[in-house]
Write a protein that holds these residues in place. Structure first.
Motif, PDB file in Angstrom:
ATOM      1  N   UNK A 263     -35.407  80.966  16.472  1.00 38.33           N
ATOM      2  CA  UNK A 263     -36.329  81.969  17.495  1.00 38.33           C
ATOM      3  C   UNK A 263     -36.491  83.177  16.866  1.00 38.33           C
ATOM      4  N   UNK A 264     -35.623  83.658  16.085  1.00 35.34           N
ATOM      5  CA  UNK A 264     -35.774  84.965  15.445  1.00 35.34           C
ATOM      6  C   UNK A 264     -37.107  85.030  14.830  1.00 35.34           C
ATOM      7  N   UNK A 265     -37.460  83.742  14.056  1.00 37.58           N
ATOM      8  CA  UNK A 265     -38.832  83.826  13.260  1.00 37.58           C
ATOM      9  C   UNK A 265     -39.881  83.784  14.223  1.00 37.58           C
ATOM     10  N   UNK A 266     -39.775  83.028  15.395  1.00 38.96           N
ATOM     11  CA  UNK A 266     -40.651  83.203  16.256  1.00 38.96           C
ATOM     12  C   UNK A 266     -41.124  84.566  16.943  1.00 38.96           C
ATOM     13  N   UNK A 267     -39.751  85.199  17.080  1.00 42.05           N
ATOM     14  CA  UNK A 267     -39.868  86.426  17.615  1.00 42.05           C
ATOM     15  C   UNK A 267     -40.671  87.403  16.663  1.00 42.05           C
ATOM     16  N   UNK A 268     -40.166  87.495  15.410  1.00 41.94           N
ATOM     17  CA  UNK A 268     -40.674  88.349  14.346  1.00 41.94           C
ATOM     18  C   UNK A 268     -42.374  87.950  14.000  1.00 41.94           C
ATOM     19  N   UNK A 269     -42.720  86.547  14.086  1.00 43.01           N
ATOM     20  CA  UNK A 269     -44.012  86.361  13.743  1.00 43.01           C
ATOM     21  C   UNK A 269     -44.927  86.620  14.932  1.00 43.01           C
ATOM     22  N   UNK A 270     -44.451  86.218  16.039  1.00 46.42           N
ATOM     23  CA  UNK A 270     -45.216  86.635  17.481  1.00 46.42           C
ATOM     24  C   UNK A 270     -45.439  87.957  17.602  1.00 46.42           C
ATOM     25  N   UNK A 271     -44.309  88.867  17.272  1.00 50.64           N
ATOM     26  CA  UNK A 271     -44.506  90.415  17.245  1.00 50.64           C
ATOM     27  C   UNK A 271     -45.567  90.771  16.407  1.00 50.64           C
ATOM     28  N   UNK A 272     -45.502  90.535  15.070  1.00 48.36           N
ATOM     29  CA  UNK A 272     -46.660  90.874  14.318  1.00 48.36           C
ATOM     30  C   UNK A 272     -47.985  90.374  14.783  1.00 48.36           C
ATOM     31  N   UNK A 273     -48.154  89.113  15.190  1.00 52.87           N
ATOM     32  CA  UNK A 273     -49.477  88.616  15.755  1.00 52.87           C
ATOM     33  C   UNK A 273     -50.006  89.601  17.039  1.00 52.87           C
ATOM     34  N   UNK A 274     -48.920  90.036  18.090  1.00 49.88           N
ATOM     35  CA  UNK A 274     -49.261  90.546  19.099  1.00 49.88           C
ATOM     36  C   UNK A 274     -49.683  92.054  18.618  1.00 49.88           C
ATOM     37  N   UNK A 275     -48.963  92.567  17.783  1.00 52.72           N
ATOM     38  CA  UNK A 275     -49.369  93.945  17.146  1.00 52.72           C
ATOM     39  C   UNK A 275     -50.682  94.065  16.602  1.00 52.72           C
ATOM     40  N   UNK A 276     -50.909  92.859  15.632  1.00 55.89           N
ATOM     41  CA  UNK A 276     -52.391  92.942  15.101  1.00 55.89           C
ATOM     42  C   UNK A 276     -53.519  92.841  16.263  1.00 55.89           C
ATOM     43  N   UNK A 277     -53.185  92.232  17.271  1.00 58.13           N
ATOM     44  CA  UNK A 277     -54.208  91.768  18.458  1.00 58.13           C
ATOM     45  C   UNK A 277     -53.996  92.726  19.426  1.00 58.13           C
ATOM     46  N   UNK A 278     -53.170  93.706  19.409  1.00 58.53           N
ATOM     47  CA  UNK A 278     -52.940  94.618  20.713  1.00 58.53           C
ATOM     48  C   UNK A 278     -52.904  93.819  21.886  1.00 58.53           C
ATOM     49  N   UNK A 279     -51.991  92.662  21.901  1.00 59.53           N
ATOM     50  CA  UNK A 279     -51.886  91.860  23.135  1.00 59.53           C
ATOM     51  C   UNK A 279     -50.590  92.438  23.968  1.00 59.53           C
TER      52      UNK A 279
END
Length: 169
Positions: free
Chosen positions: A17-33
């Protein structure tokens, strides 16, 4: 074209879950989601054993759920991400699709726990895959490169996913 404007990050406090949070956060930041964080407290084990259910006060369950959600929101805030938090108590395979639909998200991010040998067969009841229950894209994170066996091929990073999404938007 493919674009992810609303992302649902699923967080249960586990390493995956922590990996999903970290990776999802990085993706959201890159996309401005826009980011939604869902913490699902799985009550399947409690519901199967009435003795356990009676012994666990409802306040404890609610406090645990709130603490888990707050932990995830704090980790996102430390990365500069404002997210809307949601708590669900129930079977994750039921709750995640429900929230994904209600929130009208474009992407769900979940962590994956590898199972080996007979654990795959004894892993409990599975009424279907998450992929069969949602109408949006799903990113399944595999954790850090050190956690992934070298025999796994084709597992890309969240950054690779973000770059692919940007090319399609």
């Amino acid at each position: 074209m493919l674009s992810f404007k609303r992302i649902l990050l699923c967080y249960d406090g586990t390493r995956e879950g922590q990996h999903a949070l970290k990776d999802g956060a990085a993706l959201a930041q890159s996309l401005g989601a826009d980011v939604h964080l869902l913490s699902v407290i799985n009550n399947t084990a409690w519901m199967q054993g009435a003795d356990i259910t009676a012994a666990v006060p409802v306040e404890f369950i609610n406090e645990s759920a709130r603490a888990l959600l707050d932990e995830g929101l704090e980790k996102l805030a430390a990365r500069g991400i404002r997210a809307t938090g949601h708590i669900a108590i129930g079977e994750p395979l039921e709750q995640i699709p429900l929230f994904a639909s209600d929130l009208n998200v474009d992407l769900v991010v979940v962590g994956h726990r590898r199972s080996h040998g007979l654990a795959r067969w004894w892993g409990g009841r599975h009424d279907g895959l998450l992929l069969d229950r949602v109408t949006c894209s799903v990113l399944v994170t595999m954790g850090a490169a050190a956690d992934v066996p070298k025999t796994t091929a084709g597992a890309g990073s969240a950054n690779d996913f973000a770059q692919a999404a940007e090319h399609h938007s």
